[in-house]
Design an enzyme around this catalytic site. Structure first.
Site, PDB file in Angstrom:
ATOM      1  N   ASP A  36      42.538  87.048  13.312  1.00  0.00           N
ATOM      2  CA  ASP A  36      41.487  86.355  14.069  1.00  0.00           C
ATOM      3  C   ASP A  36      41.374  87.042  15.428  1.00  0.00           C
ATOM      4  OD1 ASP A  36      39.805  84.258  15.325  1.00  0.00           O
ATOM      5  OD2 ASP A  36      40.418  83.023  13.632  1.00  0.00           O
ATOM      6  N   ASP A  59      39.146  92.011  15.737  1.00  0.00           N
ATOM      7  CA  ASP A  59      37.731  91.744  15.536  1.00  0.00           C
ATOM      8  C   ASP A  59      37.422  92.309  14.146  1.00  0.00           C
ATOM      9  OD1 ASP A  59      34.940  91.991  15.350  1.00  0.00           O
ATOM     10  OD2 ASP A  59      34.747  92.170  17.529  1.00  0.00           O
ATOM     11  N   TYR A 161      21.674  82.993  10.251  1.00  0.00           N
ATOM     12  CA  TYR A 161      22.868  82.562   9.517  1.00  0.00           C
ATOM     13  C   TYR A 161      22.625  82.644   8.004  1.00  0.00           C
ATOM     14  CZ  TYR A 161      26.822  79.520   8.256  1.00  0.00           C
ATOM     15  OH  TYR A 161      27.980  78.997   7.710  1.00  0.00           O
ATOM     16  N   LYS A 165      24.504  84.895   5.128  1.00  0.00           N
ATOM     17  CA  LYS A 165      25.241  84.288   4.015  1.00  0.00           C
ATOM     18  C   LYS A 165      24.644  84.703   2.669  1.00  0.00           C
ATOM     19  CE  LYS A 165      28.297  82.328   6.547  1.00  0.00           C
ATOM     20  NZ  LYS A 165      29.702  82.780   6.469  1.00  0.00           N
ATOM     21  N   PHE A 194      31.998  70.988   5.567  1.00  0.00           N
ATOM     22  CA  PHE A 194      33.452  70.801   5.645  1.00  0.00           C
ATOM     23  C   PHE A 194      33.872  70.360   7.034  1.00  0.00           C
ATOM     24  CE2 PHE A 194      35.668  72.053   1.765  1.00  0.00           C
ATOM     25  CZ  PHE A 194      34.555  72.298   0.983  1.00  0.00           C
TER      26      PHE A 194
HETATM   27  N1  NAD Z   1      32.714  74.329   8.058  1.00  0.00           N
HETATM   28  C1  NAD Z   1      31.706  74.289   7.231  1.00  0.00           C
HETATM   29  O1  NAD Z   1      31.168  73.215   6.921  1.00  0.00           O
HETATM   30  C2  NAD Z   1      31.172  75.566   6.623  1.00  0.00           C
HETATM   31  C3  NAD Z   1      30.133  75.474   5.705  1.00  0.00           C
HETATM   32  C4  NAD Z   1      29.629  76.632   5.124  1.00  0.00           C
HETATM   33  C5  NAD Z   1      30.162  77.857   5.461  1.00  0.00           C
HETATM   34  N2  NAD Z   1      31.156  77.933   6.368  1.00  0.00           N
HETATM   35  C6  NAD Z   1      31.666  79.275   6.687  1.00  0.00           C
HETATM   36  O2  NAD Z   1      33.067  79.288   6.538  1.00  0.00           O
HETATM   37  C7  NAD Z   1      33.658  80.201   7.463  1.00  0.00           C
HETATM   38  C8  NAD Z   1      34.717  79.463   8.260  1.00  0.00           C
HETATM   39  O3  NAD Z   1      34.087  78.384   8.930  1.00  0.00           O
HETATM   40  P1  NAD Z   1      34.896  77.330   9.809  1.00  0.00           P
HETATM   41  O4  NAD Z   1      34.108  76.073   9.799  1.00  0.00           O
HETATM   42  O5  NAD Z   1      36.314  77.347   9.405  1.00  0.00           O
HETATM   43  O6  NAD Z   1      34.674  77.987  11.239  1.00  0.00           O
HETATM   44  P2  NAD Z   1      35.617  78.045  12.527  1.00  0.00           P
HETATM   45  O7  NAD Z   1      34.698  78.307  13.668  1.00  0.00           O
HETATM   46  O8  NAD Z   1      36.535  76.856  12.567  1.00  0.00           O
HETATM   47  O9  NAD Z   1      36.506  79.343  12.245  1.00  0.00           O
HETATM   48  C9  NAD Z   1      35.957  80.626  12.279  1.00  0.00           C
HETATM   49  C10 NAD Z   1      37.001  81.567  12.829  1.00  0.00           C
HETATM   50  O10 NAD Z   1      36.433  82.892  12.807  1.00  0.00           O
HETATM   51  C11 NAD Z   1      36.902  83.564  13.950  1.00  0.00           C
HETATM   52  N3  NAD Z   1      36.017  84.685  14.258  1.00  0.00           N
HETATM   53  C12 NAD Z   1      34.740  84.656  14.700  1.00  0.00           C
HETATM   54  N4  NAD Z   1      34.285  85.901  14.911  1.00  0.00           N
HETATM   55  C13 NAD Z   1      35.289  86.744  14.600  1.00  0.00           C
HETATM   56  C14 NAD Z   1      35.439  88.160  14.628  1.00  0.00           C
HETATM   57  N5  NAD Z   1      34.446  88.969  15.014  1.00  0.00           N
HETATM   58  N6  NAD Z   1      36.633  88.687  14.247  1.00  0.00           N
HETATM   59  C15 NAD Z   1      37.651  87.887  13.863  1.00  0.00           C
HETATM   60  N7  NAD Z   1      37.570  86.542  13.814  1.00  0.00           N
HETATM   61  C16 NAD Z   1      36.409  85.980  14.187  1.00  0.00           C
HETATM   62  C17 NAD Z   1      36.902  82.503  15.048  1.00  0.00           C
HETATM   63  O11 NAD Z   1      37.728  82.877  16.127  1.00  0.00           O
HETATM   64  C18 NAD Z   1      37.390  81.278  14.293  1.00  0.00           C
HETATM   65  O12 NAD Z   1      38.795  81.114  14.388  1.00  0.00           O
HETATM   66  C19 NAD Z   1      32.504  80.741   8.310  1.00  0.00           C
HETATM   67  O13 NAD Z   1      32.103  81.974   7.768  1.00  0.00           O
HETATM   68  C20 NAD Z   1      31.402  79.712   8.121  1.00  0.00           C
HETATM   69  O14 NAD Z   1      30.127  80.283   8.255  1.00  0.00           O
HETATM   70  C21 NAD Z   1      31.662  76.820   6.966  1.00  0.00           C
END
Ligand code: NAD
Length: 255
Positions: A36, A59, A161, A165, A194
């Protein structure tokens, strides 16, 4: 692939879905690289998990960062053979708004992190894995990326977004085909709603309204339910080249 043989790199694992996945895989006996951003809480998560995890501040769009994390994993345990791409960013912006046309730089940034980042990690891990001895059925590794239901039913304000996706969904089959002769499988999970820090920070009433949109079960998903599916994909060798919706039959309305 048995979890005891898994060396996983989980991106975005300082938070939300990635964090739950890293924790579940480690509980099952896998060794896990918490990958991360350096500014994230990744070090704390790795410490919580214990000796089966270490934090690599990365990154996901950087070749140098990912190679350094893979070098570290190799020195400690061996070659990374599972990737779970959870790192991602979201923005809400309409194509046209009172402030004018959608900023192109922001649009491209979302693509760069979500699509470019996921692809970057897969290509670099695949290159190293190709040199390893295959296991049962000739299997060498498993790649899982995270799309979203927005890939299929993107809402108003989700143009960047949803494009990112949909691209993750779109590259799933060609990646699986590109890597099939090397015994590497590729799947994508498309989550609905989620309860990760992003949604959990919304007022309870807003969370309840969102939950009501889910046909069944009428609640937000638990991040460990995402992790459960990731674990299943890793262990079920017949899953390949597919995007799986994990959404309680949710179909997002325009807004
Ligand atoms: N939570 C939901 O309901 C949901 C629904 C559909 C899709 N998603 C997808 O699931 C994935 C995780 O979502 P989440 O809710 O756990 O998000 P979150 O924001 O809790 O976690 C995302 C993590 O990605 C890290 N990150 C961002 N840019 C980065 C980079 N350039 N390099 C390394 N790390 C990086 C952030 O620091 C963070 O810890 C995402 O791709 C999101 O689009 C989430």
């Amino acid at each position: 692939m048995q979890l005891s043989n898994v060396i996983a790199l989980v991106t975005g694992s300082a938070s939300g879905l990635g964090r739950a996945t890293a924790q579940r895989l480690a509980r099952g006996g896998a060794r896990v690289v918490i990958c991360d951003l350096p500014v994230s809480h990744g070090a704390n998560i790795a410490e919580e998990i214990g000796e089966n995890a270490f934090f690599a501040g990365c990154d996901v769009t950087s070749e140098a960062d990912i190679c350094a994390a893979l070098d570290q994993a190799e020195a400690k345990w061996g070659k990374v053979n599972v990737v779970v791409n959870c790192a991602g960013i979201a923005i809400a912006k309409r194509t046209l708004s009172k402030s004018g046309a959608h900023d192109l730089g922001i649009f491209l940034k979302v693509l760069q992190v979500n699509v470019g980042g996921s692809f970057n990690v897969i290509r670099l891990v695949a290159q190293r894995l190709a040199e390893t001895e295959p296991g049962v059925d000739g299997e060498r590794g498993v790649f899982i990326s995270t799309a979203s239901v927005a890939a299929f039913d993107g809402q108003i304000g989700q143009v960047a977004y949803a494009a990112s996706k949909a691209a993750i969904h779109g590259m799933t089959l060609p990646l699986a085909r590109d890597l099939m002769h090397l015994g590497m499988r590729v799947c994508t999970i498309a989550p609905g709603l989620f309860k990760t820090p992003m949604l959990a920070s919304l007022p309870e009433q807003v969370q309840n309204e969102l939950a009501k949109q889910v046909p069944f079960p009428q609640r937000l998903g638990d991040p460990d339910e995402y992790a459960q599916l990731a674990e299943h994909i890793i262990t079920n060798r017949m899953l390949n080249g597919e995007t799986i919706r994990l959404d309680g039959a949710l179909r997002m309305p325009p807004k």
